[in-house]
Design a protein around this motif. Structure first.
Motif, PDB file in Angstrom:
ATOM      1  N   GLU A 138       0.825  -1.189   0.050  1.00  0.00           N
ATOM      2  CA  GLU A 138      -0.053   0.014   0.078  1.00  0.00           C
ATOM      3  C   GLU A 138       0.984   1.071  -0.063  1.00  0.00           C
ATOM      4  OE1 GLU A 138      -2.748   0.103   3.133  1.00  0.00           O
ATOM      5  OE2 GLU A 138      -4.021  -1.591   2.288  1.00  0.00           O
ATOM      6  N   ASN A 139       0.533   2.019  -0.965  1.00  0.00           N
ATOM      7  CA  ASN A 139       1.460   3.370  -1.055  1.00  0.00           C
ATOM      8  C   ASN A 139       0.621   4.339  -0.881  1.00  0.00           C
ATOM      9  OD1 ASN A 139       3.985   1.672  -1.939  1.00  0.00           O
ATOM     10  ND2 ASN A 139       2.699   1.426  -3.943  1.00  0.00           N
ATOM     11  N   THR A 140       0.957   5.308   0.060  1.00  0.00           N
ATOM     12  CA  THR A 140       0.369   6.455   0.433  1.00  0.00           C
ATOM     13  C   THR A 140       0.769   7.800   0.073  1.00  0.00           C
ATOM     14  OG1 THR A 140      -0.835   5.317   2.322  1.00  0.00           O
ATOM     15  CG2 THR A 140      -1.085   7.829   2.222  1.00  0.00           C
ATOM     16  N   TYR A 141       0.106   8.695  -0.705  1.00  0.00           N
ATOM     17  CA  TYR A 141       0.834   9.942  -0.926  1.00  0.00           C
ATOM     18  C   TYR A 141      -0.223  11.187  -0.917  1.00  0.00           C
ATOM     19  CZ  TYR A 141      -1.073   8.657  -5.534  1.00  0.00           C
ATOM     20  OH  TYR A 141      -1.922   8.241  -6.787  1.00  0.00           O
ATOM     21  N   THR A 142       0.415  12.212  -1.149  1.00  0.00           N
ATOM     22  CA  THR A 142      -0.596  13.479  -1.086  1.00  0.00           C
ATOM     23  C   THR A 142      -0.672  14.195  -2.602  1.00  0.00           C
ATOM     24  OG1 THR A 142       0.001  13.975   1.177  1.00  0.00           O
ATOM     25  CG2 THR A 142      -1.152  15.686   0.025  1.00  0.00           C
ATOM     26  N   THR A 151      -5.269  12.963   0.448  1.00  0.00           N
ATOM     27  CA  THR A 151      -4.221  11.696   0.680  1.00  0.00           C
ATOM     28  C   THR A 151      -4.957  10.426  -0.347  1.00  0.00           C
ATOM     29  OG1 THR A 151      -3.545  12.484   2.992  1.00  0.00           O
ATOM     30  CG2 THR A 151      -3.255  10.217   2.367  1.00  0.00           C
ATOM     31  N   VAL A 152      -4.015   9.911  -0.882  1.00  0.00           N
ATOM     32  CA  VAL A 152      -4.410   8.894  -1.849  1.00  0.00           C
ATOM     33  C   VAL A 152      -3.664   7.466  -1.364  1.00  0.00           C
ATOM     34  CG1 VAL A 152      -4.589   8.241  -4.090  1.00  0.00           C
ATOM     35  CG2 VAL A 152      -5.028  10.420  -3.655  1.00  0.00           C
ATOM     36  N   THR A 153      -4.423   6.642  -1.273  1.00  0.00           N
ATOM     37  CA  THR A 153      -3.658   5.312  -0.919  1.00  0.00           C
ATOM     38  C   THR A 153      -3.944   4.116  -2.266  1.00  0.00           C
ATOM     39  OG1 THR A 153      -3.943   5.423   1.474  1.00  0.00           O
ATOM     40  CG2 THR A 153      -3.639   3.295   0.436  1.00  0.00           C
TER      41      THR A 153
END
Length: 344
Positions: A138-142, A151-153
């Motif tokens: 799972e990669n989380t970024y803004t 915020t997108v996962t």
């Protein structure tokens, strides 16, 4: 200056030779049931305390007898689990391999157990294992600007091959997993173990595939050498290298995200030429956890990395606090030897 370098090299060689011989010995493991189609496990229990039996298991008094198909027993010869430690740690994963299950793991200690199956006191096929698996992250970024940030996962799933490499094993006959290979690998020199691993990869993994390589002790050393091999890097995408109780090797040439894990009582993660040439990288490039061995380095080296209570905070890629999981398809698992002499 040359004299000093020679003295350091000799000291390292002697240290590695003694350590390799000592650390290669299994701790309280008694081989039994080898080459049998019926393997008796004395009250084998998994990490959750459940008794392991295969689909055709039969209970007889205090013993559990696992009936294994003849062809399957030839592929993977089980050894009896003779201590409480080994019963708790390995019975579940051995059962999964025997029954060709598909299992999802989320801890580095799970990966360490997979690697450990290559030792001769678990199977007589060899120290190299290759399995198909799915690596999930799972990669989380803004995204967006100050006024519309969000915020997108994203979840990624990659089909990969897992290459497991066990370490020095003085009980394995006609095998390159010996103290001589420790010395060659410790000085970043080519050796027969590396050549045999390379042959296995080229012959059994399709070109262009993604690979996760993991190894314990000497296995972690040659893992790094393989990840730095020009032909392997050209033909495959090495996504991760995870080592347990192994020193730094081939630092600038390795491909993939490399994580070295080492118990605070384990001295082996410092036994390579890089202690003299790249000391800071050797020391600070190691993820350390205290397994409570209080200087008992042999026990720490042999037992720490399979413990969930010590390494459960690291994911299957060796990242502390990470979320990666590995779904292993044990119906695809194969073990390969690494012979010194090939008999035709």
């Amino acid at each position: 200056m040359r004299t000093k370098s020679k003295v350091l090299a000799v000291a390292l060689s002697l240290t590695m030779a003694v350590s390799a011989f000592t650390l290669a010995m299994p701790t309280n493991v008694e081989a039994a049931g080898k080459n049998n189609s019926s393997v008796e496990l004395d009250k084998a229990v998994d990490l959750q305390g459940n008794v392991y039996v295969s689909e055709e298991a039969a209970t007889d008094g205090d013993n559990v007898t696992a009936e294994v198909e003849e062809g399957l027993a030839q592929d993977f010869n089980l050894y009896a689990l003779s201590t409480d430690y080994n019963e708790r740690i390995f019975s579940q994963i051995i059962g999964d391999v025997v029954n060709r299950n598909t299992v999802t793991y989320d801890k580095a200690s799970d990966l360490a157990r997979i690697v450990n199956l290559g030792y001769s006191w678990h199977n007589d096929k060899g120290p190299i294992s290759v399995s198909k698996a799915v690596l999930t992250k799972e990669n989380t970024y803004t995204t967006g600007w100050l006024w519309n940030k969000k915020t997108v996962t994203e979840t990624t799933q990659d089909d990969i091959y897992v290459v497991g490499l066990s370490g020095t094993d003085v009980l394995a006959l006609n095998s390159t997993t010996n103290a001589i290979t420790d010395l060659f690998s410790g000085f970043e020199q080519d050796n027969m173990y590396v050549r045999n691993i390379k042959k296995v990869i080229l012959a059994n993994i399709p070109e262009g595939s993604k690979i996760l390589i993991s190894g314990h002790s000497l296995g972690g050393m040659v893992s790094q050498q393989i990840s730095a091999d020009p032909e392997i890097k050209d033909r495959y995408e090495i996504v991760n290298v995870v080592t347990f109780g192994s020193p730094l090797l081939c630092g600038v040439n390795r491909e993939g995200e490399v994580q070295r894990l080492g118990d605070t009582s384990d001295v082996v993660p410092y036994l390579s030429v890089n202690t003299f040439t790249h000391l800071l990288w050797q020391v600070f490039g190691l993820n350390r956890e205290d397994g409570g061995y209080f200087g008992r380095f042999i026990t720490a080296h042999c037992q720490s990395y399979q413990r969930d209570d010590v390494w459960g905070g690291y994911d299957v890629t060796g990242v502390k606090g990470g979320n990666a999981t590995l779904t292993m398809d044990y119906s695809t698992t194969q073990f390969f030897s690494s012979p010194i002499v090939v008999f035709k």
